[in-house]
Design a protein around this motif. Structure first.
Motif, short mmCIF file in Angstrom:
data_model
loop_
_atom_site.label_atom_id
_atom_site.label_comp_id
_atom_site.label_asym_id
_atom_site.label_seq_id
_atom_site.Cartn_x
_atom_site.Cartn_y
_atom_site.Cartn_z
N ASP A 18 93.49 43.60 36.84
CA ASP A 18 93.08 43.89 35.47
C ASP A 18 91.80 43.13 35.15
O ASP A 18 91.82 41.98 34.69
N LEU A 19 90.69 43.79 35.42
CA LEU A 19 89.37 43.20 35.24
C LEU A 19 88.49 44.14 34.42
O LEU A 19 88.82 45.33 34.29
N PRO A 20 87.37 43.65 33.88
CA PRO A 20 86.49 44.55 33.12
C PRO A 20 85.65 45.46 34.02
O PRO A 20 84.78 46.17 33.53
N TYR A 21 85.90 45.44 35.30
CA TYR A 21 85.24 46.33 36.25
C TYR A 21 86.28 46.79 37.28
O TYR A 21 87.33 46.14 37.45
N GLN A 22 85.98 47.88 37.94
CA GLN A 22 86.85 48.37 39.01
C GLN A 22 86.00 48.75 40.21
O GLN A 22 85.10 49.60 40.10
N VAL A 23 86.30 48.15 41.35
CA VAL A 23 85.67 48.55 42.61
C VAL A 23 86.40 49.78 43.11
O VAL A 23 87.61 49.75 43.35
N VAL A 24 85.68 50.88 43.27
CA VAL A 24 86.29 52.17 43.56
C VAL A 24 86.15 52.51 45.05
O VAL A 24 85.47 51.83 45.81
N GLY A 25 86.79 53.62 45.43
CA GLY A 25 86.71 54.10 46.81
C GLY A 25 88.06 54.02 47.50
O GLY A 25 88.70 52.97 47.51
N SER A 26 88.49 55.13 48.10
CA SER A 26 89.83 55.22 48.69
C SER A 26 89.83 55.52 50.18
O SER A 26 90.83 55.97 50.72
N ASP A 27 88.72 55.28 50.84
CA ASP A 27 88.63 55.37 52.30
C ASP A 27 87.84 54.18 52.80
O ASP A 27 86.94 53.69 52.11
N ALA A 28 88.14 53.74 54.03
CA ALA A 28 87.35 52.67 54.63
C ALA A 28 87.65 52.57 56.11
O ALA A 28 88.77 52.83 56.55
N ALA A 29 86.64 52.18 56.86
CA ALA A 29 86.80 51.78 58.26
C ALA A 29 86.05 50.48 58.43
O ALA A 29 84.93 50.33 57.93
N GLY A 54 87.25 50.71 48.55
CA GLY A 54 86.54 50.71 49.81
C GLY A 54 85.04 50.93 49.77
O GLY A 54 84.39 50.77 50.81
N LEU A 55 84.47 51.29 48.64
CA LEU A 55 83.02 51.50 48.58
C LEU A 55 82.35 50.17 48.30
O LEU A 55 81.80 49.91 47.22
N ALA A 56 82.36 49.30 49.30
CA ALA A 56 81.92 47.93 49.11
C ALA A 56 81.72 47.28 50.48
O ALA A 56 82.09 47.84 51.51
N HIS A 57 81.16 46.09 50.47
CA HIS A 57 81.02 45.33 51.73
C HIS A 57 82.35 44.76 52.20
O HIS A 57 82.55 44.56 53.40
N TYR A 58 83.25 44.50 51.26
CA TYR A 58 84.58 44.00 51.60
C TYR A 58 85.62 44.74 50.78
O TYR A 58 85.35 45.21 49.67
N ALA A 59 86.84 44.80 51.31
CA ALA A 59 87.94 45.43 50.59
C ALA A 59 89.21 44.64 50.83
O ALA A 59 89.46 44.15 51.94
N VAL A 60 90.01 44.52 49.79
CA VAL A 60 91.31 43.86 49.88
C VAL A 60 92.37 44.95 49.95
O VAL A 60 92.48 45.79 49.05
N VAL A 61 93.14 44.96 51.05
CA VAL A 61 94.15 46.00 51.24
C VAL A 61 95.44 45.38 51.75
O VAL A 61 95.43 44.30 52.35
N ARG A 62 96.54 46.06 51.50
CA ARG A 62 97.82 45.60 52.05
C ARG A 62 97.90 45.93 53.54
O ARG A 62 97.35 46.95 53.99
N ALA A 63 98.59 45.09 54.27
CA ALA A 63 98.74 45.33 55.70
C ALA A 63 99.42 46.66 55.97
O ALA A 63 99.17 47.30 57.00
#
Length: 457
Positions: free
Chosen positions: A108-119, A173-182
């Protein structure tokens, strides 16, 4: 660029990656809560006005999460929804997540890092992560689930805690880093480049569940499958899956250039909807729906001699009534979205009196995604990447998808400096052939912005 990113790009091993300090912030495509409402009353909500690229703080890692250095990502239509704040602003999802407390409150932040794919490459793993290690090359599932919820262990997509990462969560995922669950991770296909790998899992796995998995249409040999939008990300994978299953794909597109791409993909029957009078902006009245259904049915029967067993429809309001009409008696319409509108109108008599069925489908559970990913690893499915943009121009890439001026998938390079990198099994890539891996590659030069050609070695 931070030292950790530099280490990833130079191919550093797990020990070196573990020594590098995690940066305090990172570059990411994001939307901001202060912009909600900016498109109220606007006829053309241009995503280039709301989708920003800038540095955001690095979140803390939960015990069951990993930090992925994202080499490449891709544009899905949910990023368009996020950036237009339609049908609802996604910040409401983040607020609801935070009510769970604990690590969920980070979202819950005033911004959202978007993107639902990543490699990318795992650069940190939480203390509760067992199956993955720093340095692993991975692709990321778009689905986050609650593994403490009973329904998750039957079919994760039925769990109330199921969320789409980067759309209903933060740190996408549209970023240099992404936090994801294992539990979102799968091994990257070794013969694919970063951008090819990043453009398959969400759409291909969605198509897999719709058509092949036990919760979808369960296509079989000989089935005639009508595929709307057959050169889109979902549709192009659907064509391949129907072919692999021994079925007969019937692809519908809106131009001769897309029809040619569909033939290149190996689609058995290609229908240009404009050539049979399915185009235009006339209101979709019940009478017109039936008339267009009859035209489409005649075109299909002229090619294959029978009506379709299955209709694959993610287009929504503009096609759904036709889909219900045209599918054969006892057939199935399977839907996963509504890019042209969510309110579907159809004549229910054609459904109930002909014992037809409608199946709603959403993304895919991890087992279905693993089965789909395996097909890519075996070379039985190919990416459908047509263009690649740098992260700095992600808004242009999203605009391309918003206006439906793309075919296949639109990739985004994040940490990868150029296309063609990330292949660790060049022998398999050579056996399959670059042409087969990139059937849409030649159209990249014709897209907007500064998209760069795809392919690589």
């Amino acid at each position: 660029m931070d030292s950790l990113a530099e280490a990833v790009m130079t191919g550093a091993g797990p020990e070196q990656l573990a020594k590098e300090e995690i940066p305090g912030d990172y570059l990411a495509a994001h939307i901001r809560a202060e912009d909600v409402g900016m498109f109220d009353g606007v006829a053309d909500p241009d995503v280039r006005k709301s989708l920003r690229v800038g540095r955001v703080p690095m979140p803390e890692l939960a015990p069951d999460e990993v930090l992925v250095a994202v080499m490449a990502s891709s544009i899905n239509y949910n990023t368009v929804w996020s950036a237009t704040f339609q049908p609802v602003p996604t910040f409401g999802f983040l607020e609801r997540n935070a009510r769970e407390g604990g690590f969920a409150a980070r979202h819950d932040l005033p911004y959202q890092v978007v993107g639902s794919d990543a490699a990318g490459v795992i650069v940190r793993a939480g203390v509760g992560v067992r199956r993955w290690r720093t340095g692993d090359h991975v692709v990321v599932s778009c689905v986050q689930v609650d593994d403490q919820e009973p329904a998750t262990h039957g079919d994760a997509m039925l769990g109330a805690g199921q969320r789409i990462w980067g759309y209903e969560t933060n740190f996408g995922g549209l970023a240099h880093y992404a936090v994801v669950r294992a539990s979102q991770l799968l091994p990257k296909p070794a013969h694919l480049t970063w951008e090819e790998s990043a453009g398959v899992l969400l759409t291909a796995a969605t198509s897999y569940r719709m058509l092949v998995g036990e919760h979808g249409a369960r296509i079989k040999q000989g089935d005639v499958v009508l595929i709307w939008g057959a050169t889109g990300g979902l549709g192009a994978f659907a064509v391949q899956m129907v072919k692999n299953a021994g079925g007969i794909p019937v692809g519908v597109v809106g131009s001769e250039s897309k029809a040619e791409l569909l033939r290149r993909l190996g689609c058995d029957v290609v229908i240009n909807r404009n050539e049979i009078g399915l185009g235009g902006d006339e209101p979709l009245t019940p009478e017109r729906t039936v008339e267009m259904g009859k035209r489409l049915g005649r075109a299909i029967r002229a090619e294959v001699g029978e009506d379709p067993h299955v209709v694959f429809d993610y287009i929504g309001a503009a096609t759904f009534g036709i889909s219900v009409f045209v599918v054969r008696r006892g057939g199935v319409v399977v839907t996963c979205g509504s890019s042209t509108g969510y309110q579907h109108r159809f004549d229910n008599r054609y459904l109930w009196m002909n014992l037809k069925r409608i199946i709603g489908s959403h993304a895919a559970n991890l087992q279905e995604q693993a089965e789909c990913n395996r097909l890519f690893q075996l070379g039985h499915l190919s990416p459908v990447l047509s263009s690649v943009y740098p992260l700095a121009e992600v808004a242009e890439a999203a605009r391309l998808v918003q206006e439906n001026r793309h075919v296949g998938k639109v990739g985004v390079l994040c940490l990868a400096p150029e296309p063609g990198l990330g292949v660790t099994d060049p022998a398999l890539r050579a056996r399959i052939g670059v042409e087969r891996l990139n059937p849409f590659r030649d159209v990249a030069a014709g897209t907007a912005g500064s998209a760069v050609p795809v392919g690589g070695v």
